[in-house]
Design a protein around this motif. Structure first.
Motif, PDB file in Angstrom:
ATOM      1  N   MET A 181       0.705  -1.275   0.073  1.00 57.07           N
ATOM      2  CA  MET A 181       0.129  -0.075  -0.004  1.00 57.07           C
ATOM      3  C   MET A 181       0.809   1.272  -0.129  1.00 57.07           C
ATOM      4  SD  MET A 181      -3.111   1.184   2.406  1.00 57.07           S
ATOM      5  CE  MET A 181      -3.920  -0.186   1.781  1.00 57.07           C
ATOM      6  N   SER A 182       0.382   2.415  -0.587  1.00 67.15           N
ATOM      7  CA  SER A 182       1.156   3.545  -0.623  1.00 67.15           C
ATOM      8  C   SER A 182       1.096   3.970   0.695  1.00 67.15           C
ATOM      9  CB  SER A 182       0.619   4.240  -1.736  1.00 67.15           C
ATOM     10  OG  SER A 182       0.430   3.858  -2.975  1.00 67.15           O
ATOM     11  N   LYS A 183       2.185   5.185   0.732  1.00 68.89           N
ATOM     12  CA  LYS A 183       2.312   5.667   1.925  1.00 68.89           C
ATOM     13  C   LYS A 183       1.515   7.026   1.569  1.00 68.89           C
ATOM     14  CE  LYS A 183       6.010   8.318   4.616  1.00 68.89           C
ATOM     15  NZ  LYS A 183       7.466   8.736   4.658  1.00 68.89           N
ATOM     16  N   MET A 184       0.811   7.587   2.896  1.00 71.77           N
ATOM     17  CA  MET A 184      -0.069   8.671   2.964  1.00 71.77           C
ATOM     18  C   MET A 184       1.118   9.978   2.946  1.00 71.77           C
ATOM     19  SD  MET A 184      -3.051   8.488   5.340  1.00 71.77           S
ATOM     20  CE  MET A 184      -2.484   7.616   6.870  1.00 71.77           C
ATOM     21  N   LEU A 185       1.140  10.983   1.936  1.00 74.48           N
ATOM     22  CA  LEU A 185       2.178  12.242   2.205  1.00 74.48           C
ATOM     23  C   LEU A 185       1.525  13.388   2.690  1.00 74.48           C
ATOM     24  CD1 LEU A 185       3.455  11.768  -1.392  1.00 74.48           C
ATOM     25  CD2 LEU A 185       4.429  10.897   0.870  1.00 74.48           C
ATOM     26  N   LYS A 186       0.053  13.611   2.598  1.00 68.86           N
ATOM     27  CA  LYS A 186      -0.706  14.786   2.742  1.00 68.86           C
ATOM     28  C   LYS A 186      -1.918  14.321   3.112  1.00 68.86           C
ATOM     29  CE  LYS A 186      -1.153  19.527   1.245  1.00 68.86           C
ATOM     30  NZ  LYS A 186      -1.152  20.315   0.226  1.00 68.86           N
ATOM     31  N   VAL A 187      -2.452  15.182   4.103  1.00 67.62           N
ATOM     32  CA  VAL A 187      -4.133  14.959   4.574  1.00 67.62           C
ATOM     33  C   VAL A 187      -4.445  16.459   4.616  1.00 67.62           C
ATOM     34  CG1 VAL A 187      -5.733  14.229   5.763  1.00 67.62           C
ATOM     35  CG2 VAL A 187      -3.796  12.917   5.465  1.00 67.62           C
ATOM     36  N   THR A 188      -5.466  16.852   3.849  1.00 68.95           N
ATOM     37  CA  THR A 188      -6.075  18.199   3.842  1.00 68.95           C
ATOM     38  C   THR A 188      -7.509  18.016   4.132  1.00 68.95           C
ATOM     39  OG1 THR A 188      -4.451  18.983   1.956  1.00 68.95           O
ATOM     40  CG2 THR A 188      -6.352  20.319   2.831  1.00 68.95           C
ATOM     41  N   PRO A 189      -7.927  18.627   5.229  1.00 72.13           N
ATOM     42  CA  PRO A 189      -9.282  18.743   5.722  1.00 72.13           C
ATOM     43  C   PRO A 189     -10.125  19.548   5.360  1.00 72.13           C
ATOM     44  CG  PRO A 189      -7.799  19.410   7.526  1.00 72.13           C
ATOM     45  CD  PRO A 189      -6.988  19.162   6.560  1.00 72.13           C
ATOM     46  N   GLY A 190     -11.218  19.359   4.891  1.00 71.10           N
ATOM     47  CA  GLY A 190     -12.234  20.418   4.369  1.00 71.10           C
ATOM     48  C   GLY A 190     -13.338  21.037   5.333  1.00 71.10           C
ATOM     49  N   ASP A 191     -13.886  22.189   4.990  1.00 68.55           N
ATOM     50  CA  ASP A 191     -14.740  22.673   5.710  1.00 68.55           C
ATOM     51  C   ASP A 191     -16.104  21.851   5.727  1.00 68.55           C
ATOM     52  OD1 ASP A 191     -13.234  24.956   6.512  1.00 68.55           O
ATOM     53  OD2 ASP A 191     -14.264  26.286   4.760  1.00 68.55           O
ATOM     54  N   ASP A 192     -16.188  20.956   4.747  1.00 67.70           N
ATOM     55  CA  ASP A 192     -17.500  19.956   4.782  1.00 67.70           C
ATOM     56  C   ASP A 192     -17.191  18.659   5.439  1.00 67.70           C
ATOM     57  OD1 ASP A 192     -15.657  19.411   2.906  1.00 67.70           O
ATOM     58  OD2 ASP A 192     -17.185  19.130   1.148  1.00 67.70           O
ATOM     59  N   TYR A 193     -16.334  18.362   6.306  1.00 66.90           N
ATOM     60  CA  TYR A 193     -16.018  17.369   7.001  1.00 66.90           C
ATOM     61  C   TYR A 193     -15.388  16.372   5.963  1.00 66.90           C
ATOM     62  CZ  TYR A 193     -18.035  19.469  11.033  1.00 66.90           C
ATOM     63  OH  TYR A 193     -18.314  20.290  11.960  1.00 66.90           O
ATOM     64  N   THR A 194     -14.383  16.579   4.937  1.00 67.83           N
ATOM     65  CA  THR A 194     -13.798  15.786   4.065  1.00 67.83           C
ATOM     66  C   THR A 194     -12.556  15.803   4.489  1.00 67.83           C
ATOM     67  OG1 THR A 194     -13.646  17.586   2.510  1.00 67.83           O
ATOM     68  CG2 THR A 194     -15.713  16.065   2.217  1.00 67.83           C
ATOM     69  N   LEU A 195     -11.743  14.534   3.903  1.00 70.48           N
ATOM     70  CA  LEU A 195     -10.183  14.629   3.953  1.00 70.48           C
ATOM     71  C   LEU A 195      -9.823  14.326   2.597  1.00 70.48           C
ATOM     72  CD1 LEU A 195     -10.049  12.417   7.389  1.00 70.48           C
ATOM     73  CD2 LEU A 195      -9.598  14.684   7.068  1.00 70.48           C
ATOM     74  N   LEU A 196      -8.885  15.040   2.288  1.00 68.06           N
ATOM     75  CA  LEU A 196      -8.309  14.664   0.908  1.00 68.06           C
ATOM     76  C   LEU A 196      -6.845  13.976   1.171  1.00 68.06           C
ATOM     77  CD1 LEU A 196      -7.854  14.831  -2.105  1.00 68.06           C
ATOM     78  CD2 LEU A 196      -6.904  17.101  -2.088  1.00 68.06           C
ATOM     79  N   VAL A 197      -6.950  12.851   0.885  1.00 64.98           N
ATOM     80  CA  VAL A 197      -5.738  12.208   1.420  1.00 64.98           C
ATOM     81  C   VAL A 197      -4.841  11.869   0.223  1.00 64.98           C
ATOM     82  CG1 VAL A 197      -4.840   9.989   2.427  1.00 64.98           C
ATOM     83  CG2 VAL A 197      -7.107  10.851   3.360  1.00 64.98           C
ATOM     84  N   GLU A 198      -3.691  12.342   0.286  1.00 63.73           N
ATOM     85  CA  GLU A 198      -2.911  12.169  -0.971  1.00 63.73           C
ATOM     86  C   GLU A 198      -1.529  11.199  -0.708  1.00 63.73           C
ATOM     87  OE1 GLU A 198      -1.635  15.974  -2.682  1.00 63.73           O
ATOM     88  OE2 GLU A 198      -3.167  16.966  -1.463  1.00 63.73           O
TER      89      GLU A 198
ATOM     90  N   THR B 279      -3.162  15.333  12.712  1.00 66.04           N
ATOM     91  CA  THR B 279      -1.560  15.105  12.346  1.00 66.04           C
ATOM     92  C   THR B 279      -1.341  13.887  11.667  1.00 66.04           C
ATOM     93  OG1 THR B 279      -0.922  15.837  14.778  1.00 66.04           O
ATOM     94  CG2 THR B 279       0.600  14.387  13.870  1.00 66.04           C
ATOM     95  N   LEU B 280      -0.332  13.764  10.688  1.00 65.48           N
ATOM     96  CA  LEU B 280      -0.176  12.621  10.010  1.00 65.48           C
ATOM     97  C   LEU B 280       0.846  11.707  10.589  1.00 65.48           C
ATOM     98  CD1 LEU B 280      -0.917  11.334   7.302  1.00 65.48           C
ATOM     99  CD2 LEU B 280       0.637  12.494   6.203  1.00 65.48           C
ATOM    100  N   GLU B 281       0.296  10.486  10.906  1.00 62.08           N
ATOM    101  CA  GLU B 281       1.582   9.440  11.555  1.00 62.08           C
ATOM    102  C   GLU B 281       1.862   8.392  10.287  1.00 62.08           C
ATOM    103  OE1 GLU B 281      -0.613   7.561  14.467  1.00 62.08           O
ATOM    104  OE2 GLU B 281      -0.415   8.991  15.913  1.00 62.08           O
ATOM    105  N   GLU B 282       2.626   7.600  10.471  1.00 59.38           N
ATOM    106  CA  GLU B 282       3.162   6.760   9.393  1.00 59.38           C
ATOM    107  C   GLU B 282       1.793   6.059   8.752  1.00 59.38           C
ATOM    108  OE1 GLU B 282       6.025   2.678   9.123  1.00 59.38           O
ATOM    109  OE2 GLU B 282       6.292   4.163  10.673  1.00 59.38           O
ATOM    110  N   LYS B 283       1.095   5.543   9.495  1.00 58.26           N
ATOM    111  CA  LYS B 283      -0.172   4.865   8.916  1.00 58.26           C
ATOM    112  C   LYS B 283      -1.331   5.367   9.258  1.00 58.26           C
ATOM    113  CE  LYS B 283       2.858   0.671   8.409  1.00 58.26           C
ATOM    114  NZ  LYS B 283       2.876  -0.712   8.541  1.00 58.26           N
ATOM    115  N   ALA B 284      -1.522   6.413   9.793  1.00 61.12           N
ATOM    116  CA  ALA B 284      -2.789   7.085  10.375  1.00 61.12           C
ATOM    117  C   ALA B 284      -2.902   8.345  10.160  1.00 61.12           C
ATOM    118  CB  ALA B 284      -3.218   6.514  11.682  1.00 61.12           C
TER     119      ALA B 284
END
Length: 85
Positions: free
Chosen positions: A1-18, A51-56
């Motif tokens: 599985m790919s590593k999470m690099l960035k997570v951007t929370p949105g005003d509409d309770y969404t998470l953009l996980v890159e 906070t972005l941890e290694e796998k969470a």
């Protein structure tokens, strides 16, 4: 599985996980926030305090007296399981 690099929370309770290799997921958490483990995230400023941890993705522990389970974390497996439903 790919590593999470960035997570951007949105005003509409969404998470953009890159992820590495250019993949991304837009995860809608509105329904999940209505459940007990994530209910303290109804406060939008708290939801955005991640906070972005290694796998969470992790949120700070709630203040004493708030109804929540410790720690509040969301793994890629949690996201994929929720999308399947």
């Amino acid at each position: 599985m790919s590593k999470m690099l960035k997570v951007t929370p949105g005003d509409d309770y969404t998470l953009l996980v890159e992820f590495e290799h250019g993949n991304s997921i837009l995860f809608h958490m509105k329904d999940l926030i209505e459940t007990m483990p994530y209910s303290s995230l109804k406060d939008l400023s708290r939801f955005k305090d991640i906070t972005l941890e290694e796998k969470a993705i992790r949120w700070p522990d709630p203040v004493p007296g708030e109804a929540a389970l410790y720690p509040i974390r969301l793994t890629v497996d949690n996201i994929l399981f929720a999308i399947r439903e």
